[in-house]
Design an enzyme around this catalytic site. Structure first.
Site, PDB file in Angstrom:
ATOM      1  N   ARG A 295     -56.229 -24.633 -32.034  1.00  0.00           N
ATOM      2  CA  ARG A 295     -55.151 -24.177 -32.912  1.00  0.00           C
ATOM      3  C   ARG A 295     -53.985 -25.145 -32.997  1.00  0.00           C
ATOM      4  O   ARG A 295     -53.414 -25.344 -34.066  1.00  0.00           O
ATOM      5  CB  ARG A 295     -54.656 -22.803 -32.428  1.00  0.00           C
ATOM      6  CG  ARG A 295     -55.685 -21.722 -32.614  1.00  0.00           C
ATOM      7  CD  ARG A 295     -55.261 -20.406 -32.030  1.00  0.00           C
ATOM      8  NE  ARG A 295     -56.262 -19.386 -32.317  1.00  0.00           N
ATOM      9  CZ  ARG A 295     -56.187 -18.132 -31.891  1.00  0.00           C
ATOM     10  NH1 ARG A 295     -55.162 -17.755 -31.145  1.00  0.00           N
ATOM     11  NH2 ARG A 295     -57.124 -17.266 -32.197  1.00  0.00           N
TER      12      ARG A 295
ATOM     13  N   ARG B 137     -53.526 -21.925 -26.066  1.00  0.00           N
ATOM     14  CA  ARG B 137     -54.586 -20.938 -25.857  1.00  0.00           C
ATOM     15  C   ARG B 137     -55.705 -21.149 -26.871  1.00  0.00           C
ATOM     16  O   ARG B 137     -55.461 -21.204 -28.077  1.00  0.00           O
ATOM     17  CB  ARG B 137     -54.053 -19.511 -25.990  1.00  0.00           C
ATOM     18  CG  ARG B 137     -55.145 -18.456 -25.787  1.00  0.00           C
ATOM     19  CD  ARG B 137     -54.585 -17.054 -25.846  1.00  0.00           C
ATOM     20  NE  ARG B 137     -54.151 -16.656 -27.160  1.00  0.00           N
ATOM     21  CZ  ARG B 137     -54.956 -16.240 -28.144  1.00  0.00           C
ATOM     22  NH1 ARG B 137     -56.266 -16.227 -27.956  1.00  0.00           N
ATOM     23  NH2 ARG B 137     -54.463 -15.872 -29.305  1.00  0.00           N
TER      24      ARG B 137
END
Length: 637
Positions: free
Chosen positions: A330, A435
């Site tokens: 991401r 994450r």
């Protein structure tokens, strides 16, 4: 001071099993003598409450919403990771461990991440037994799909409603214990302080959000499962009620706050469309399995997407990262989208968006197949934007989503305050500086179902039981402080609304501590936040009273905490003179504009201790030792 994470010795694959055996146990007859408070009812809180009660503990569970079913975990869409290797494509516990450490840019604790990978398979078995309707393949077996940061398919999913279905499973287990009388549920309560007796967490003070009454609750241990602090940016994908208050109250009582500057930008969100917008909408990362990300090759190309031929399109992720393509992590996808828009190649009215195109997937697999995978997500996008993704590409842009920072915890998930445990997104431990997708649900359920039930027993069995009641003088002092803060908020009687302060803070944070940061901007932002906070306490207007239902007062308390916490984030970002994961300092980048770590000086978790209002926090660190994964420059090419 170097923090002791209490990581057990031995080979990494044996640490958790060895530790479980060595932990002291509370026998079944004694468990009913202990009371545990759990704050939060998302995946971490719901699973922890249900499991502790099932074991025999007496549990008090506090929910900020009217029902645990409304916890923000319900908004997670794409899936949950596990190393089952059902597709037989080369996955393993070790590969999941490696991908997660690498995805976090080598700023996570190895032992915690390996444990997370270990128990991931148990989570799937638990959820299947609960009846979670995971997607299945043509033969009836559980299906998997790919997610960013991995080259195997390990993500279990329930269309675009995985968080909702997993939460309903935990909720069912929780309500079973409520019916059995082992869990006492307190909805519409907001924790405003943690109470310490002889240095140990022994209770909390909460505000009843319906009638405004302050309530005291005592216990032998307190468990915080209150989620992340992304709403410090005002516009985020978080629910409006998500806040930092519970964690920040604990920080002010001595719990160290670790890596607060590690915030995740999600690359697949519906772009901002107006100045009066209150939150942003996430489109699942799973869409990047079949959607292709592109922008026009030529800056300021204002043609509609159907008028731009293939020769004039730049599929920049596929071109730049051939090994991972659209499935890069991401942080990488987000920075590249920003880079394209900064070059003038952004699309839409604002120029702050890129295309996510499903035309090739629909042509290849057929509309029905795509609808089965993503139908509810496509429907949601169309309702919000009035564009049909089956016919025209989605427009997406990065937005604040998840926070990797949180209260520092050791291997047992206990903070620096004895008896105060922190689970899920509220702690810092498992994700490092970024994450990977589909690992938030994994961590929340791992902590609640499979880790805390062992480690809290070790604490309770190893600590002399003190029968503290809510009549203790520590509760008197705490409640007096909480009431004084509420009175102060109501007495300012200024002219500027809470929401206006929040939006101003959000713009400062996004501009100077968002996707890209630099030392000059961070230093300027700190001064701006200090000025804004000073004005808040002189000019905020909070209507109503404290002894009543008052949502303006609720928001005022949360924004007051954000105004302090935002400065802590800035301090942490300035102290970390490197780039890693979601923390991208423009001074530290490779020739290819990737994050450039400084492992010699910053291979640690930064943990901050509160030293008093108006004083700089005290820096502590936990050195991160990598014995099993080699520190390398992260590459997804």
């Amino acid at each position: 001071m170097a923090l002791d994470a209490k990581i057990p010795g031995g080979p990494i694959a044996e640490k958790w099993d060895r530790h479980r055996f060595e932990l002291k146990l509370v026998n079944p007859a004694n468990k009913r003598k202990f009371n545990v408070i759990v704050v939060g009812t998302g995946l971490a809180g719901g699973s922890a409450s249900a499991t502790l009660a099932e074991l025999g503990y007496n549990v008090k569970t506090f929910c900020i919403q009217d029902s645990p079913r409304r916890a923000h975990s319900i908004a997670a869409q794409g899936g949950i990771n596990a190393a089952k290797n059902y597709p037989n494509d080369g996955d393993s516990i070790w590969r999941l461990f490696y991908d997660t450490v690498k995805g976090g840019d080598f700023r996570a604790r190895e032992a915690n991440v390996y444990r997370l990978a270990q128990v991931s398979n148990d989570i799937i078995d638990q959820c299947v037994a609960q009846g979670i309707p995971f997607a299945r393949d043509y033969g009836g077996l559980l299906d998997n799909r790919s997610f960013g940061g991995a080259q195997v398919s390990r993500t279990f999913y329930a269309r675009g409603q995985t968080g909702q279905q997993l939460l309903l499973g935990a909720y069912s287990a929780l309500m079973r214990q409520v019916a059995a009388g082992k869990v006492e549920m307190f909805p519409r309560r907001e924790m405003l302080d943690v109470v310490l007796v002889d240095g140990h967490a022994k209770g909390i003070v909460v505000r009843n959000m319906i009638n405004g009454a302050l309530e005291r609750h005592a216990a032998d241990a307190v468990v915080l499962c209150t989620g992340g602090y992304g709403n410090v940016f005002c516009l985020s994908t978080n629910a409006m009620a998500s806040n930092v208050t519970a964690a920040f109250r604990a920080y002010k009582k001595g719990a160290f706050f670790a890596n607060p500057c590690f915030t995740q930008i999600h690359p697949t969100c519906i772009p901002v469309h107006g100045t009066f917008q209150s939150k942003l909408t996430l489109m699942s990362e799973s869409l990047r399995n079949d959607g292709r990300v592109w922008v026009p090759k030529n800056p300021d190309d204002k043609r509609t997407p159907d008028q731009i031929p293939e020769s004039d399109r730049d599929y920049y992720l596929e071109n730049k990262y051939p090994s991972f393509g659209n499935l890069v992590p991401r942080d990488v996808a987000s920075r590249n989208a920003k880079e394209q828009c900064d070059m003038g190649k952004g699309v839409g009215e604002t120029g702050q968006a890129v295309y996510l195109d499903f035309a090739d997937a629909i042509s290849r697999d057929g509309r029905d197949v795509i609808a089965k995978k993503y139908g509810n997500l496509f429907q949601m996008y169309e309702k919000i934007t009035a564009d049909d993704p089956y016919d025209t590409p989605m427009m997406i842009y990065p937005a604040i989503h998840y926070t990797m920072g949180g209260l520092w915890v050791d291997y047992n998930l206990m903070s620096t305050v004895p008896g105060l445990f922190v689970l899920g997104e509220a702690n810092f431990s498992d994700h490092g500086a970024n994450r990977l997708g589909a690992s938030a649900l994994m961590q929340g359920l791992a902590d609640g179902y499979f880790v805390l039930p062992y480690t809290i027993g070790g604490y309770l069995a190893g600590t002399a039981k003190a029968d503290v009641t809510d009549g203790h003088k520590a509760f008197d002092h705490s409640e007096k402080q909480v009431a004084g803060r509420i009175d102060r908020l109501l007495s300012v009687n200024g002219k500027r609304t809470v929401d206006d302060f929040h939006k101003t803070l959000g713009r400062i944070m996004w501009e100077y501590c968002g996707m890209a940061r630099n030392n000059e901007g961070l230093a300027m932002a700190r001064g701006m936040i200090q000025e804004l906070r000073a004005e808040f306490w002189e000019n905020v207007r909070v209507p109503g009273t404290g002894a009543d239902f008052n949502q303006s007062l609720e928001r005022a308390g949360r924004v007051a905490d954000f105004l302090e916490f935002g400065e802590l984030m800035i301090i942490d970002a300035l102290a970390r003179q490197e780039s890693c994961g979601g923390h991208f300092n423009e001074r530290f980048e490779t020739e290819e504009h990737e994050a450039l770590r400084d492992d010699d000086n910053f291979c640690h978790a930064a943990a901050w201790k509160h030293t008093g209002d108006g004083k700089d926090p005290e820096f502590h660190k936990e050195p991160l030792v990598f014995e099993n994964v080699k520190l390398t420059q992260r590459s997804y090419k």
